[in-house]
Design a protein around this motif. Structure first.
Motif, mmCIF file in Angstrom:
data_model
loop_
_atom_site.group_PDB
_atom_site.id
_atom_site.type_symbol
_atom_site.label_atom_id
_atom_site.label_comp_id
_atom_site.label_asym_id
_atom_site.label_seq_id
_atom_site.Cartn_x
_atom_site.Cartn_y
_atom_site.Cartn_z
ATOM 1 N N GLN A 1 -3.993 5.535 -21.895
ATOM 2 C CA GLN A 1 -2.104 4.911 -21.439
ATOM 3 C C GLN A 1 -2.188 4.074 -20.000
ATOM 4 O O GLN A 1 -3.758 4.141 -19.386
ATOM 5 N N HIS A 2 -1.713 3.280 -19.875
ATOM 6 C CA HIS A 2 -1.834 2.323 -18.877
ATOM 7 C C HIS A 2 -1.172 2.734 -17.893
ATOM 8 O O HIS A 2 -0.406 4.196 -16.896
ATOM 9 N N GLY A 3 -1.924 2.561 -16.487
ATOM 10 C CA GLY A 3 -1.540 3.010 -15.068
ATOM 11 C C GLY A 3 -0.716 2.454 -14.106
ATOM 12 O O GLY A 3 -0.921 1.042 -14.033
ATOM 13 N N TRP A 4 0.717 2.275 -14.854
ATOM 14 C CA TRP A 4 2.159 1.460 -14.767
ATOM 15 C C TRP A 4 2.203 1.180 -12.851
ATOM 16 O O TRP A 4 2.012 1.938 -12.080
ATOM 17 N N GLN A 5 2.866 -0.075 -12.396
ATOM 18 C CA GLN A 5 2.911 -0.652 -11.185
ATOM 19 C C GLN A 5 4.072 -1.550 -10.864
ATOM 20 O O GLN A 5 3.114 -1.845 -11.811
ATOM 21 N N PRO B 1 0.864 -0.800 0.504
ATOM 22 C CA PRO B 1 0.165 -0.386 -0.046
ATOM 23 C C PRO B 1 0.881 0.935 -0.221
ATOM 24 O O PRO B 1 2.423 1.463 0.454
ATOM 25 N N ILE B 2 -0.446 2.502 -0.200
ATOM 26 C CA ILE B 2 0.755 3.372 -0.585
ATOM 27 C C ILE B 2 1.250 4.453 0.633
ATOM 28 O O ILE B 2 2.835 5.033 0.644
ATOM 29 N N VAL B 3 0.609 4.122 1.304
ATOM 30 C CA VAL B 3 0.735 4.195 2.554
ATOM 31 C C VAL B 3 1.925 3.634 3.605
ATOM 32 O O VAL B 3 2.780 4.305 4.379
ATOM 33 N N GLU B 4 2.278 2.773 3.383
ATOM 34 C CA GLU B 4 3.418 1.760 3.950
ATOM 35 C C GLU B 4 4.106 2.181 3.181
ATOM 36 O O GLU B 4 5.899 2.396 3.758
ATOM 37 N N LEU B 5 4.469 2.375 1.626
ATOM 38 C CA LEU B 5 5.446 3.075 1.002
ATOM 39 C C LEU B 5 5.657 3.976 2.160
ATOM 40 O O LEU B 5 7.177 4.534 1.785
ATOM 41 N N ARG B 6 5.379 4.952 2.040
ATOM 42 C CA ARG B 6 5.366 6.517 2.602
ATOM 43 C C ARG B 6 5.780 6.381 3.810
ATOM 44 O O ARG B 6 6.893 7.048 4.331
ATOM 45 N N ARG B 7 5.504 5.469 4.331
ATOM 46 C CA ARG B 7 6.546 5.584 6.356
ATOM 47 C C ARG B 7 7.717 4.690 6.088
ATOM 48 O O ARG B 7 8.926 5.014 7.027
ATOM 49 N N ALA B 8 7.491 3.509 5.496
ATOM 50 C CA ALA B 8 9.109 3.329 5.144
ATOM 51 C C ALA B 8 9.763 4.395 4.590
ATOM 52 O O ALA B 8 10.952 4.470 4.376
ATOM 53 N N ALA B 9 9.422 5.211 3.294
ATOM 54 C CA ALA B 9 10.355 6.533 3.015
ATOM 55 C C ALA B 9 10.586 7.462 4.055
ATOM 56 O O ALA B 9 12.209 7.776 4.394
ATOM 57 N N ARG B 10 9.889 7.254 4.819
ATOM 58 C CA ARG B 10 10.025 8.369 6.071
ATOM 59 C C ARG B 10 11.615 8.008 7.175
ATOM 60 O O ARG B 10 11.962 8.340 7.118
#
Length: 435
Positions: free
Chosen positions: A357-361, A93-102
């Motif tokens: 356009q594709h929504g890449w992830q 999840p995006i929330v987890e990615l942002r938390r890990a980045a911080r």
């Protein structure tokens, strides 16, 4: 039920105060120990039985608790099927990615920068080159073996939808969603399946330079498309003369966030012509396929097919951890590379708002190698599957089901979804009595 026979038995050290324990020489009263629902705890596939001890142990100073472990749950649901109007969730999840980045930014303050992985510098990971060759050869071996087993184990495909069935007779479930399914009351019309029905062909653009510019929309027909697994192996170090790719011997020089120049390699000796590290296997033509001659040969072939299936998936998972793979969140399009292409060929839900356009992830393993789930037939020689007992049957990937029906042992990781421990009712009244 004997709880000690359902998994590995492990002896744990003395628990904290207030928990129920028993010793080796204790006399157990199973009925009193199981009177509470808290005695049997289920968490992450582990069953833990705690019983009270009446007689203290004289030989052991520290009592021990006995727990019954089970690596895989008895029954598990299949991966969720998302509708065409739903976007696939992110692997993380995006929330987890942002938390890990911080957290990384906080821990990185005052610390030296970590080295950039070799693929981001334009280099290869040397210890993954043999893995890439093994994955490519495992894929070709899997295709050849499936062509042989295909002559022994019948596989059916529906004419109107994309569902397939492994077994002597197609099932009678009313699950067809193809054209005019209402007139057929949802029943399938079975025919012989092809290899593409068992192994879904996921293709991707072949990149001459994986760090080069993104593929434009007007270049979508001039760049060849090959199987995505093959493209991943090429970028990981496999040399195929038909699909050349750029190999750098020095890391790139970054001049901006998305701009770089190649390092000067004039001081290096002339590179040798690329030679494959291992011989690459070739697919056997359909006219030269020979079916197994006896039952023993069929079982050995099925066991080998399961091994190469797991070898291909396990090796591809290792490669994806170092070489990024992208997938569209709206359609099955896959791109092997750090960033997706710009071809506007997405026709999924509301593609007009995205101009195609594709929504890449980030992609997961099932996006690169989709497991085609089919219904598991408990007894091939028994009666066919009945629609009244549909909730009692399990499912497994088509490759696994073919190998199991050919005589191979069921792998442990697929037993939960196959529901091997669920009893099949003998009558409709018996099925209605199940709570």
């Amino acid at each position: 039920m004997d709880l000690l026979s359902c998994g590995k038995v492990t002896v744990f050290p003395q628990p904290k105060a207030g928990t129920s324990i028993f010793t080796r020489n204790s006399r157990l009263n199973l009925h009193s120990g199981l009177s509470s629902l808290h005695s049997l705890k289920l968490s992450s596939g582990k069953y833990k039985l705690q019983l009270k001890s009446r007689v203290p142990s004289k030989k052991l100073q520290h009592p021990y608790a006995l727990a019954a472990r089970q690596d895989y749950p008895q029954n598990a649901d299949l991966p969720r099927q998302y509708s065409k109007r739903e976007k696939k969730p992110f692997p993380i999840p995006i929330v987890e990615l942002r938390r890990a980045a911080r957290a990384r930014a906080k821990n990185r303050s005052g610390q030296p920068r970590r080295p950039v992985p070799p693929p981001k510098r334009g280099l290869l990971v040397k210890n993954l080159i043999p893995v890439a060759y093994d994955v490519l050869n495992a894929r070709i071996t899997l295709i050849n073996n499936l062509k042989k087993l295909w002559k022994v184990v019948p596989v059916h495909a529906c004419v109107f939808c994309n569902e397939i069935h492994v077994g002597p007779v197609g099932h009678r479930f009313k699950s067809c969603k193809g054209p005019d399914s209402a007139f057929r009351k949802g029943l399938h019309e079975w025919t012989n399946a092809a290899l593409e029905d068992i192994l879904l062909q996921v293709e991707a653009y072949h990149l001459f330079d994986r760090l080069g510019k993104r593929i434009r929309h007007d270049e979508r027909f001039s760049i060849p498309r090959i199987p995505a697994v093959t493209e991943l192996c090429i970028q990981a170090g496999v040399e195929i003369p038909e699909f050349p790719t750029k190999r750098r011997r020095k890391p790139i020089i970054r001049i901006g966030r998305k701009e770089f120049i190649d390092a000067d390699e004039s001081d290096l000796p002339e590179p040798d012509p690329p030679v494959p590290l291992k011989p690459i296997l070739t697919e056997i033509p359909d006219s030269e396929i020979v079916a197994p001659s006896n039952e023993e040969e069929t079982v050995l072939l099925a066991e080998e097919t399961l091994q190469v299936w797991e070898k291909m998936r396990g090796g591809a998972r290792r490669l994806m951890m170092m070489y990024p793979v992208r997938v569209c969140g709206y359609c099955p399009e896959v791109h092997v590379g750090p960033s997706g292409h710009k071809a506007q060929n997405c026709g999924a839900f509301k593609h007009q708002q995205r101009n195609g356009q594709h929504g890449w992830q980030a992609a997961v393993l099932d996006d690169l190698i989709p497991p085609r789930y089919v219904w598991h037939v408990p007894d091939v020689n028994g009666p066919p599957l009945r629609r009244e007992f549909k909730s009692f049957y399990g499912q497994a990937p088509a490759v696994v089901e073919i190998c199991v029906q050919a005589g191979a042992a069921v792998p442990e990781q697929y037993k939960p979804t196959m529901r091997l421990d669920v009893g099949i009712p003998t009558s409709i009244r018996e099925a209605e009595m199940v709570v």
